[in-house]
Design a protein around this motif. Structure first.
Motif, PDB file in Angstrom:
ATOM      1  N   HIS A 487     -30.389 -28.193   0.756  1.00 38.25           N
ATOM      2  CA  HIS A 487     -31.064 -26.703   1.397  1.00 38.25           C
ATOM      3  C   HIS A 487     -30.204 -25.689   0.501  1.00 38.25           C
ATOM      4  N   VAL A 488     -30.841 -24.690   0.040  1.00 34.37           N
ATOM      5  CA  VAL A 488     -30.272 -23.285  -0.567  1.00 34.37           C
ATOM      6  C   VAL A 488     -30.149 -22.167   0.648  1.00 34.37           C
ATOM      7  N   THR A 489     -29.598 -22.080   1.459  1.00 27.34           N
ATOM      8  CA  THR A 489     -29.577 -21.084   2.602  1.00 27.34           C
ATOM      9  C   THR A 489     -28.829 -19.836   1.883  1.00 27.34           C
ATOM     10  N   ARG A 490     -29.215 -18.755   2.502  1.00 25.61           N
ATOM     11  CA  ARG A 490     -28.529 -17.572   2.122  1.00 25.61           C
ATOM     12  C   ARG A 490     -26.927 -17.661   2.251  1.00 25.61           C
ATOM     13  N   LYS A 491     -26.440 -18.615   3.089  1.00 20.51           N
ATOM     14  CA  LYS A 491     -25.006 -18.675   3.111  1.00 20.51           C
ATOM     15  C   LYS A 491     -24.405 -19.086   1.857  1.00 20.51           C
ATOM     16  N   VAL A 492     -25.239 -19.919   0.980  1.00 19.24           N
ATOM     17  CA  VAL A 492     -24.522 -20.524   0.012  1.00 19.24           C
ATOM     18  C   VAL A 492     -24.236 -19.425  -1.197  1.00 19.24           C
ATOM     19  N   TYR A 493     -24.671 -18.316  -0.893  1.00 20.01           N
ATOM     20  CA  TYR A 493     -24.423 -17.268  -1.925  1.00 20.01           C
ATOM     21  C   TYR A 493     -23.079 -16.444  -1.494  1.00 20.01           C
ATOM     22  N   THR A 494     -22.450 -16.879  -0.837  1.00 16.85           N
ATOM     23  CA  THR A 494     -21.098 -16.140  -0.130  1.00 16.85           C
ATOM     24  C   THR A 494     -20.266 -15.960  -1.281  1.00 16.85           C
ATOM     25  N   PHE A 495     -19.932 -16.536  -2.302  1.00 18.74           N
ATOM     26  CA  PHE A 495     -18.946 -16.662  -3.189  1.00 18.74           C
ATOM     27  C   PHE A 495     -19.430 -15.810  -4.593  1.00 18.74           C
ATOM     28  N   VAL A 496     -20.818 -15.479  -4.313  1.00 23.84           N
ATOM     29  CA  VAL A 496     -21.384 -14.796  -5.777  1.00 23.84           C
ATOM     30  C   VAL A 496     -21.412 -13.504  -5.647  1.00 23.84           C
ATOM     31  N   PRO A 497     -20.635 -12.734  -6.306  1.00 20.99           N
ATOM     32  CA  PRO A 497     -20.627 -11.211  -6.356  1.00 20.99           C
ATOM     33  C   PRO A 497     -21.793 -10.618  -6.895  1.00 20.99           C
ATOM     34  N   THR A 498     -22.221  -9.272  -6.385  1.00 21.94           N
ATOM     35  CA  THR A 498     -23.262  -8.545  -7.071  1.00 21.94           C
ATOM     36  C   THR A 498     -22.540  -8.052  -8.297  1.00 21.94           C
ATOM     37  N   GLN A 499     -23.738  -7.741  -9.099  1.00 22.44           N
ATOM     38  CA  GLN A 499     -23.248  -6.977 -10.227  1.00 22.44           C
ATOM     39  C   GLN A 499     -24.130  -5.878 -10.532  1.00 22.44           C
TER      40      GLN A 499
END
Length: 542
Positions: A487-499
């Motif tokens: 499952h790819v929840t919103r929380k797994v994007y915690t380490f991904v910075p916006t650009q």
């Protein structure tokens, strides 16, 4: 004497390497892997005791509280029989001493208790005529099993959380009420089972992984953590167990356990296997498995070892929790990569946390972004002013007043990507995609729970820029570092910075921006499969 010697001869093949697993929840441990865990224990004991051999100690006591095949008990006995030869020269006396005073087990079922007795005593009954020891007067010996029942309260067991509806099914069927965890005073329970004021130097085992109460896969309730917690309550000198690795990032019912484990500086080592099939052939357990060694007298850093098929083993000594991070970062190489990303984005090197407004997570929806469930099906034909809905199996149409949430996204450019990651059968494989292929969604579109939504974006070009970013390998590695299941929840994007969404992003540009070395780039590309941007312009089939 001859009987004892006969039972200790090596066999080819070893029967315990051939028996089938009971299920994916109750998995037999291969002898080779059990010995790998015992080797880790041996090294730790020697380091802590001036080079002494644990298997030459006639006073050390060991417990497997969740024994199935009896493989741990058998392999421990074999080591002690060799190690104590000088201390207790007579073989029969030595075997009697080891089996009656040093080795103990608790079967998880009546069947496994009998199997464990056959493995250890070479007899269904510890006092049977074919038993290799003459030290017992009881059938059970030191491998105990007695059926216990769940304690129901409002439809759930107060000890293990089992469903009364599913598991309150009479005495003629297995209750899955495991003795070791159905007690609020485990020291008293163990004393009652084995007599006296029992204290174990070592607790070792492979506990059941989840409740057999109607759940399936990652939706089933985990139970292994309860064995770990109960084992700690026994206050052993060492504790080692093999368990699923999903706890690294939390998961269903595991948040408190994760926090407890990661804040416990007595974890001496974690040996992590990315694919459970490398440990338990034929077992469909996603997310891998690991065994840990907990050492009561070892406050300090932890040795982290990562294993996968024929890859070189990765090993590092580090803290389980990095500053600003709430989960365990599974890959040693991932720590250095994440540190470079965070430092470039924030200018800080003391924390691995991105500010909330700089996280890609901030533009990712929650589950059911527009209020539609996975099973929802839109109309096949379009009516005036209908919205297109991307749903499981294709598309349909819904009226605007059916949308329950996510109104700010409806008339904007956005991206969709599946809530579940691409399937890889029953095994973890690398490299893999990490996420389902994302795709552009124009204004006037919504989705069911099958997809998460990303956005909104002001223009198609901005959405296309974000799409190219999600397709980059480095971006998806950062997602993987926080991902514990399919499952790819919103929380797994915690380490991904916006650009800045003003260009088509490529891995080469990201590698250069964050200063990755050739070895780090090679690691990223070994873990993450390329994703063709051209495929992402239409709704993905996976």
């Amino acid at each position: 004497m001859n009987q004892a010697a006969f039972t200790l001869r090596n066999r080819n093949p070893d029967v315990l390497s051939c028996i089938a697993n009971l299920s994916n929840d109750e998995v037999f441990t291969p002898p080779e892997f059990a010995n790998r865990m015992l080797d880790t224990l041996t090294d730790a004991w020697a380091t802590d005791h001036g080079g002494a051999n644990i298997w030459s100690n006639p006073n050390v006591t060991l417990l497997d509280p969740c024994t199935k095949s009896g493989v741990f008990l058998r392999e421990i006995a074999k080591r002690l029989i060799v190690g104590l030869e000088h201390e207790i020269p007579d073989l029969q006396t030595r075997v009697d001493h080891i089996l009656t005073r040093q080795i103990f087990g608790i079967g998880i079922t009546e069947l496994t208790a009998m199997l464990a007795r056959r493995s250890l005593y070479c007899s269904k009954n510890a006092n049977g005529q074919h038993s290799i020891t003459r030290g017992f007067s009881s059938d059970a010996g030191n491998i105990w099993f007695d059926r216990v029942e769940h304690t129901w309260n409002r439809g759930k067991c107060t000890f293990c959380g089992a469903s009364e509806e599913t598991l309150a099914r009479g005495e003629d069927r297995e209750s899955h009420a495991y003795t070791f965890i159905h007690s609020d005073n485990i020291k008293a329970r163990v004393a009652a089972l084995f007599g006296g004021d029992m204290h174990f130097d070592v607790v070792i085992g492979n506990p059941p992984y989840q409740l057999d109460d109607g759940g399936h896969g990652t939706s089933a309730a985990p139970i292994y953590h309860k064995f770990v917690e109960q084992a700690k309550a026994l206050d052993p000198r060492y504790l080692t167990m093999v368990i699923p690795s999903r706890w690294f990032a939390g998961g269903k019912g595991l948040e408190d356990f994760r926090k407890s484990m990661l804040s416990d500086n007595h974890l001496r080592s974690i040996d992590d296997y990315l694919s459970a099939a490398d440990v338990f052939p034929g077992v469909g357990l996603k997310g891998g498995v690991s065994y840990f060694l907990w050492d009561k007298d070892h406050p300090g850093s932890c040795r982290i070892t990562t294993n996968f098929k024929d890859w070189p083993t990765s090993e590092d000594h580090r803290q389980l929790l990095e500053s600003g991070v709430e989960i365990f970062i599974r890959f040693n190489e991932g720590v250095s990569i994440l540190r470079k990303v965070i430092q470039m984005e924030t200018g800080q090197d003391k924390t691995l946390a991105l500010p909330a407004d700089r996280r890609f997570e901030s533009i990712v929806s929650s589950r059911k972004p527009f209020g539609f469930t996975t099973t929802f099906r839109g109309r096949k034909s379009k009516k005036p002013n209908d919205l297109k809905i991307f749903q499981n199996g294709g598309t349909g149409f819904v009226s605007r007043d059916q949308v329950q949430s996510g109104g700010h996204l409806i008339d904007k450019w956005k991206l969709f990507a599946g809530y579940a990651a691409p399937g890889t059968g029953n095994r973890d494989t690398y490299p893999h995609k990490i996420i389902s292929t994302p795709f552009l969604a124009e204004p006037g579109t919504v989705s069911s729970e099958t997809y998460l939504s990303f956005g909104p974006f002001g223009t198609q070009d901005e959405a296309q820029s974000a799409l190219s970013y999600l397709c980059c390998r480095l971006t998806r590695l950062l997602i993987l570092l926080h991902k514990s299941s399919q499952h790819v929840t919103r929380k797994v994007y915690t380490f991904v910075p916006t650009q800045d969404w003003d260009r088509v992003w490529t891995d080469e540009e990201l590698y250069a921006k964050y200063g990755l070395t050739e070895n780090e780039i090679a690691f990223v590309e070994k873990i993450v499969r390329p994703m063709d941007l051209n495929l992402s312009k239409n709704a993905a089939s996976d």
